[in-house]
Design an enzyme around this catalytic site. Structure first.
Site, mmCIF file in Angstrom:
data_model
loop_
_atom_site.group_PDB
_atom_site.id
_atom_site.type_symbol
_atom_site.label_atom_id
_atom_site.label_comp_id
_atom_site.label_asym_id
_atom_site.label_seq_id
_atom_site.Cartn_x
_atom_site.Cartn_y
_atom_site.Cartn_z
ATOM 1 N N HIS A 133 0.841 -1.203 0.000
ATOM 2 C CA HIS A 133 0.000 0.000 0.000
ATOM 3 C C HIS A 133 0.878 1.257 0.000
ATOM 4 O O HIS A 133 0.666 2.173 -0.803
ATOM 5 C CB HIS A 133 -0.920 -0.022 1.228
ATOM 6 C CG HIS A 133 -1.756 1.200 1.404
ATOM 7 N ND1 HIS A 133 -3.123 1.199 1.265
ATOM 8 C CD2 HIS A 133 -1.424 2.484 1.726
ATOM 9 C CE1 HIS A 133 -3.589 2.419 1.490
ATOM 10 N NE2 HIS A 133 -2.570 3.218 1.774
ATOM 11 N N GLU A 134 1.864 1.288 0.895
ATOM 12 C CA GLU A 134 2.739 2.465 0.986
ATOM 13 C C GLU A 134 3.591 2.619 -0.268
ATOM 14 O O GLU A 134 3.796 3.729 -0.756
ATOM 15 C CB GLU A 134 3.613 2.407 2.236
ATOM 16 C CG GLU A 134 2.849 2.424 3.550
ATOM 17 C CD GLU A 134 1.822 3.538 3.675
ATOM 18 O OE1 GLU A 134 2.042 4.642 3.130
ATOM 19 O OE2 GLU A 134 0.785 3.306 4.316
ATOM 20 N N HIS A 137 1.890 4.381 -3.086
ATOM 21 C CA HIS A 137 1.913 5.850 -2.985
ATOM 22 C C HIS A 137 3.124 6.424 -3.725
ATOM 23 O O HIS A 137 3.041 7.501 -4.315
ATOM 24 C CB HIS A 137 1.994 6.308 -1.521
ATOM 25 C CG HIS A 137 0.685 6.345 -0.817
ATOM 26 N ND1 HIS A 137 -0.340 7.194 -1.173
ATOM 27 C CD2 HIS A 137 0.229 5.638 0.246
ATOM 28 C CE1 HIS A 137 -1.367 7.011 -0.366
ATOM 29 N NE2 HIS A 137 -1.051 6.065 0.511
#
Length: 174
Positions: A133-134, A137
């Site tokens: 998820h990170e 980004h």
């Protein structure tokens, strides 16, 4: 120092972040990482990527849920299995929205630590979700881009409202 979180609709969240040069890793940089950690915990997050605070660099910090903190620089993620898991995700930059996302269950995470040393570790289950998820980004991808078309339709109005509020705040500050 606690940073303000950039919200859905901010340009920085759609950009591909730049790599951190080894020469940038110094005491001032480590303080920045500590400030990212403080921001993550203050906002009740389990992860925070630099673009979420307006810094387009390939950096994220995360907590594996057991209090083990990682400060990740220039990550490379390699799936280690075709087995996936579905996990309900949320995001500090997309407040109030939680949707299921399917991701590889086990990945190899390669990165530089806060001292510029290379680290390799296997991330599984919850940690695998967080690091993927990170890392998204850093490539300008939000979790809402990975959900089903039906789920996207269900949150379209909420997203429009977040974007509208982001635009209003930006215009007020100009």
């Amino acid at each position: 120092m606690v940073y303000k979180i950039k919200k859905y609709g901010e340009d920085v969240l759609k950009q591909i972040a730049k790599e951190v040069e080894l020469s940038e890793i110094n005491d001032e940089f480590r303080q920045f990482l500590d400030d990212m950690v403080e921001t993550m915990y203050e906002t009740d997050g389990v992860g925070l990527a630099a673009p979420q605070i307006g810094v387009s660099k390939r950096i994220f910090v995360c907590d594996d849920g057991n209090g083990v903190l990682r400060k990740v620089i220039n990550p490379i993620i390699v799936p280690l299995t075709e087995e996936t898991q579905e996990f309900e995700e949320g995001c500090l930059s997309v407040p109030g929205i939680y949707k299921k996302v399917e991701r590889p269950k086990r990945v190899l995470l390669k990165y530089l630590n806060e001292y510029g040393k290379e680290v390799e570790e296997i991330a599984e289950n919850f940690l695998a979700v967080v690091v993927q998820h990170e890392n998204d980004h850093l490539d300008g991808i939000l979790f809402i881009e990975k959900i089903s078309p039906m789920a996207k339709r269900l949150i379209a109005k909420k997203l429009a409202n977040i974007k509208k509020e982001t635009k209003r705040i930006k215009e007020e500050n100009e």
